[in-house]
Write a protein that holds these residues in place. Structure first.
Motif, PDB file in Angstrom:
ATOM      1  N   HIS A 133       5.582   5.447  -1.955  1.00  0.00           N
ATOM      2  CA  HIS A 133       5.940   4.125  -2.479  1.00  0.00           C
ATOM      3  C   HIS A 133       4.685   3.485  -3.062  1.00  0.00           C
ATOM      4  CE1 HIS A 133       9.604   4.192   0.124  1.00  0.00           C
ATOM      5  NE2 HIS A 133       8.791   4.728   1.021  1.00  0.00           N
ATOM      6  N   LEU A 134       4.821   2.873  -4.210  1.00  0.00           N
ATOM      7  CA  LEU A 134       3.678   2.184  -4.801  1.00  0.00           C
ATOM      8  C   LEU A 134       3.696   0.693  -4.436  1.00  0.00           C
ATOM      9  CD1 LEU A 134       1.216   2.265  -6.761  1.00  0.00           C
ATOM     10  CD2 LEU A 134       2.810   1.667  -8.584  1.00  0.00           C
ATOM     11  N   VAL A 135       2.551   0.197  -3.960  1.00  0.00           N
ATOM     12  CA  VAL A 135       2.368  -1.235  -3.737  1.00  0.00           C
ATOM     13  C   VAL A 135       1.261  -1.686  -4.685  1.00  0.00           C
ATOM     14  CG1 VAL A 135       1.746  -3.032  -2.082  1.00  0.00           C
ATOM     15  CG2 VAL A 135       3.047  -1.037  -1.311  1.00  0.00           C
ATOM     16  N   LEU A 136       1.624  -2.455  -5.689  1.00  0.00           N
ATOM     17  CA  LEU A 136       0.632  -2.920  -6.662  1.00  0.00           C
ATOM     18  C   LEU A 136       0.161  -4.308  -6.229  1.00  0.00           C
ATOM     19  CD1 LEU A 136      -0.810  -2.170  -9.273  1.00  0.00           C
ATOM     20  CD2 LEU A 136       1.047  -3.228 -10.542  1.00  0.00           C
ATOM     21  N   ALA A 137      -1.083  -4.366  -5.738  1.00  0.00           N
ATOM     22  CA  ALA A 137      -1.597  -5.613  -5.169  1.00  0.00           C
ATOM     23  C   ALA A 137      -2.609  -6.262  -6.117  1.00  0.00           C
ATOM     24  CB  ALA A 137      -2.240  -5.339  -3.812  1.00  0.00           C
ATOM     25  N   ARG A 138      -2.841  -7.554  -5.898  1.00  0.00           N
ATOM     26  CA  ARG A 138      -3.778  -8.355  -6.691  1.00  0.00           C
ATOM     27  C   ARG A 138      -3.385  -8.394  -8.164  1.00  0.00           C
ATOM     28  NH1 ARG A 138      -9.639  -8.373  -4.148  1.00  0.00           N
ATOM     29  NH2 ARG A 138      -9.358 -10.414  -5.070  1.00  0.00           N
ATOM     30  N   TYR A 139      -2.105  -8.513  -8.406  1.00  0.00           N
ATOM     31  CA  TYR A 139      -1.611  -8.494  -9.781  1.00  0.00           C
ATOM     32  C   TYR A 139      -1.627  -9.897 -10.370  1.00  0.00           C
ATOM     33  CZ  TYR A 139       1.235  -7.000 -13.719  1.00  0.00           C
ATOM     34  OH  TYR A 139       1.692  -6.698 -14.976  1.00  0.00           O
ATOM     35  N   ALA A 140      -2.101  -9.987 -11.598  1.00  0.00           N
ATOM     36  CA  ALA A 140      -2.143 -11.284 -12.283  1.00  0.00           C
ATOM     37  C   ALA A 140      -1.358 -11.166 -13.582  1.00  0.00           C
ATOM     38  CB  ALA A 140      -3.587 -11.693 -12.562  1.00  0.00           C
ATOM     39  N   GLY A 165     -11.567   1.452  -1.478  1.00  0.00           N
ATOM     40  CA  GLY A 165     -11.644   0.386  -0.489  1.00  0.00           C
ATOM     41  C   GLY A 165     -11.398  -0.980  -1.120  1.00  0.00           C
ATOM     42  N   GLY A 166     -11.034  -1.926  -0.288  1.00  0.00           N
ATOM     43  CA  GLY A 166     -10.923  -3.313  -0.734  1.00  0.00           C
ATOM     44  C   GLY A 166      -9.732  -3.631  -1.621  1.00  0.00           C
ATOM     45  N   VAL A 167      -8.728  -2.752  -1.633  1.00  0.00           N
ATOM     46  CA  VAL A 167      -7.581  -3.004  -2.508  1.00  0.00           C
ATOM     47  C   VAL A 167      -6.443  -3.719  -1.781  1.00  0.00           C
ATOM     48  CG1 VAL A 167      -8.094  -1.069  -4.045  1.00  0.00           C
ATOM     49  CG2 VAL A 167      -6.589  -0.708  -2.098  1.00  0.00           C
ATOM     50  N   GLY A 168      -6.519  -3.784  -0.436  1.00  0.00           N
ATOM     51  CA  GLY A 168      -5.489  -4.508   0.313  1.00  0.00           C
ATOM     52  C   GLY A 168      -4.716  -3.647   1.298  1.00  0.00           C
ATOM     53  N   VAL A 194      -1.430   1.765  -1.854  1.00  0.00           N
ATOM     54  CA  VAL A 194      -1.815   0.441  -2.340  1.00  0.00           C
ATOM     55  C   VAL A 194      -2.790   0.609  -3.508  1.00  0.00           C
ATOM     56  CG1 VAL A 194      -2.770  -1.811  -1.713  1.00  0.00           C
ATOM     57  CG2 VAL A 194      -1.582  -0.441   0.012  1.00  0.00           C
ATOM     58  N   THR A 195      -2.440  -0.015  -4.625  1.00  0.00           N
ATOM     59  CA  THR A 195      -3.230   0.149  -5.846  1.00  0.00           C
ATOM     60  C   THR A 195      -3.474  -1.213  -6.474  1.00  0.00           C
ATOM     61  OG1 THR A 195      -2.085   2.250  -6.213  1.00  0.00           O
ATOM     62  CG2 THR A 195      -3.295   1.356  -8.069  1.00  0.00           C
ATOM     63  N   ASN A 196      -4.654  -1.408  -7.052  1.00  0.00           N
ATOM     64  CA  ASN A 196      -4.911  -2.592  -7.864  1.00  0.00           C
ATOM     65  C   ASN A 196      -4.809  -2.186  -9.336  1.00  0.00           C
ATOM     66  OD1 ASN A 196      -7.553  -4.051  -5.760  1.00  0.00           O
ATOM     67  ND2 ASN A 196      -5.343  -3.948  -5.484  1.00  0.00           N
ATOM     68  N   PRO A 197      -4.454  -3.125 -10.212  1.00  0.00           N
ATOM     69  CA  PRO A 197      -4.333  -2.765 -11.633  1.00  0.00           C
ATOM     70  C   PRO A 197      -5.711  -2.632 -12.277  1.00  0.00           C
ATOM     71  CG  PRO A 197      -3.768  -5.057 -11.292  1.00  0.00           C
ATOM     72  CD  PRO A 197      -4.069  -4.513  -9.946  1.00  0.00           C
ATOM     73  N   GLU A 198      -6.422  -1.620 -11.891  1.00  0.00           N
ATOM     74  CA  GLU A 198      -7.819  -1.468 -12.305  1.00  0.00           C
ATOM     75  C   GLU A 198      -8.109   0.031 -12.302  1.00  0.00           C
ATOM     76  OE1 GLU A 198     -11.610  -0.433 -11.141  1.00  0.00           O
ATOM     77  OE2 GLU A 198     -10.164  -0.738  -9.538  1.00  0.00           O
ATOM     78  N   VAL A 199      -8.938   0.497 -13.244  1.00  0.00           N
ATOM     79  CA  VAL A 199      -9.050   1.952 -13.480  1.00  0.00           C
ATOM     80  C   VAL A 199      -9.449   2.783 -12.255  1.00  0.00           C
ATOM     81  CG1 VAL A 199      -9.333   2.008 -15.980  1.00  0.00           C
ATOM     82  CG2 VAL A 199     -11.322   1.568 -14.549  1.00  0.00           C
ATOM     83  N   SER A 200     -10.478   2.356 -11.521  1.00  0.00           N
ATOM     84  CA  SER A 200     -10.929   3.223 -10.430  1.00  0.00           C
ATOM     85  C   SER A 200      -9.905   3.280  -9.303  1.00  0.00           C
ATOM     86  CB  SER A 200     -12.294   2.773  -9.896  1.00  0.00           C
ATOM     87  OG  SER A 200     -12.246   1.429  -9.524  1.00  0.00           O
ATOM     88  N   SER A 201      -9.221   2.161  -9.065  1.00  0.00           N
ATOM     89  CA  SER A 201      -8.196   2.144  -8.022  1.00  0.00           C
ATOM     90  C   SER A 201      -7.033   3.068  -8.378  1.00  0.00           C
ATOM     91  CB  SER A 201      -7.703   0.708  -7.820  1.00  0.00           C
ATOM     92  OG  SER A 201      -6.596   0.697  -6.963  1.00  0.00           O
ATOM     93  N   VAL A 202      -6.601   3.041  -9.635  1.00  0.00           N
ATOM     94  CA  VAL A 202      -5.471   3.884 -10.062  1.00  0.00           C
ATOM     95  C   VAL A 202      -5.850   5.362  -9.961  1.00  0.00           C
ATOM     96  CG1 VAL A 202      -3.938   4.480 -11.977  1.00  0.00           C
ATOM     97  CG2 VAL A 202      -4.538   2.092 -11.569  1.00  0.00           C
TER      98      VAL A 202
END
Lengths: 270, 97
Positions: free
Chosen positions: A176-183, A12-15, A141-149
């Protein structure tokens, strides 16, 4: 023939909802008749992100239970032509989302729309399984963070084994991969998984990278899909993502640090 | 001038992303492996087998092993039931084993 696209993630909360709202809006802006469905029965968030929360009369479960027809439940977006929203029910139990019911509604929507975007709830319970079951394509939708991946990998496994396409032995759901909240600056420092790291682990094609941006929160505050803020980085990234989905070959932006000129590096703007 | 110092004397990069990647590669490979070798029906199959065998012989969960292997184009379902010793079986019907 309409295409059904699920926006999913596991975590949850990844976008997911932000992506569903912007993706559907972008498709509609480009002239495709698009409907976006909130599958999060019990919670209902999409209407707020789309700014139509005060116009909800009937919902998805009402239509499944034949308490309202589709035309009564669909909300026509006021900003973008060709865009409709089917809100989730807030109060009913989750068992209301039956496979037969969902199938019937999707079949009816396919008559009048080009794209049906299914905004999945978090987790791998009924709502999430129903959202992905009928999908032709999936935005993970994935965040660059271990649990999300890790959760995304789990969802990829479910898409490959428990979707209708998998059960019937049809061509697999297109992922399709959407990588969100990327810094990018944090990835560059080695503090955050990079685009390449996530791609290497998940092994699915990259549709878009959405940079971490305060505009996302500002636009959800206002109930405006961030894709409509096209001067912002996140808005531009979503516009690229929609164009790429429709077949345009665009280079990925916002994946590396914006280069600053030598003078700017010396004299401020650090 | 601070900008200049910050740019030319940066702190060395930390390695937490590399650690994250390594951990993820291991756990994801492990989970994909177990996904592939144990389809959804295996736990239910094991439970039902246990119930059938128990009609005739008292055994517990640990005495039944179900394993699915893939070799080339074949799938091999391996089923292993360890029956208890004669003494442990006393008082139980012996027929039908």
């Amino acid at each position: 023939m309409a295409t059904v696209i699920v926006v999913t993630s596991g975590k949850g909360g990844v976008g997911k909802t932000t992506t569903s709202a912007s993706f559907a809006t972008g498709l509609a802006q480009r002239g495709f008749r698009t409907v976006v469905i909130d599958f999060d029965v019990g919670l209902r968030n999409l209407d707020l992100i789309m700014g139509c929360e005060r116009r909800v009369v009937y919902d998805f479960v009402n239509v499944i239970n034949n308490e309202a027809n589709l035309n009564q439940a669909l909300i026509r977006d006021k900003r973008v032509e060709n865009l409709h929203i089917l809100p989730a029910s807030q109060t009913r139990d989750k068992d209301a989302l039956t496979k037969e019911g969902v199938e019937r509604i999707l079949a009816e929507l396919k008559q009048g729309f080009d794209y049906i975007v299914c905004d999945s709830p978090a987790g791998i319970e009924r709502g999430a399984l129903m959202a992905l079951y009928f999908a032709d394509e999936a935005l993970v939708v994935t965040n660059p963070e271990v649990s999300s991946v890790r959760d995304s990998d789990r969802i990829l496994g479910i898409l490959a084994s428990r979707s209708r396409r998998a059960e019937q032995g049809d061509a697999p759901v297109k992922e399709h991969l959407v990588l969100a909240r990327y810094a990018p600056e944090r990835a560059d420092r080695g503090d955050m998984l990079s685009v390449d790291d996530v791609l290497e682990i998940l092994g699915i094609p990259l549709l878009g990278v959405i940079p971490e941006s305060s505009t996302v929160l500002q636009s959800s505050n206002a109930g405006v899909p961030v894709i409509l803020e096209d001067s912002s980085e996140a808005g531009a990234a979503y516009n690229d993502l929609v164009d790429r989905f429709l077949g345009k070959a665009l280079p990925h932006r916002f994946t590396s640090i914006q280069k600053k000129g030598f003078l700017k590096r010396l004299f401020g703007g650090g | 001038m601070m900008g200049l110092f910050e740019n030319f004397f940066r702190t060395p990069p930390s390695k937490s992303a590399a650690l994250a990647k390594e951990r993820l590669q291991i756990i994801v490979a492990h989970e994909r492996g177990s996904r592939r070798s144990s389809p959804d029906y295996l736990p239910a199959l094991k439970k039902e087998l246990l119930e059938v065998v128990r009609k005739y012989v008292p055994i517990d969960q640990s005495q039944i092993k179900v394993h699915l292997d893939r070799e080339g184009g074949y799938e091999i379902l391996e089923l292993n039931i360890t029956l208890p010793d004669e003494e442990q079986r006393q008082g139980q019907p012996r027929s039908g084993v």
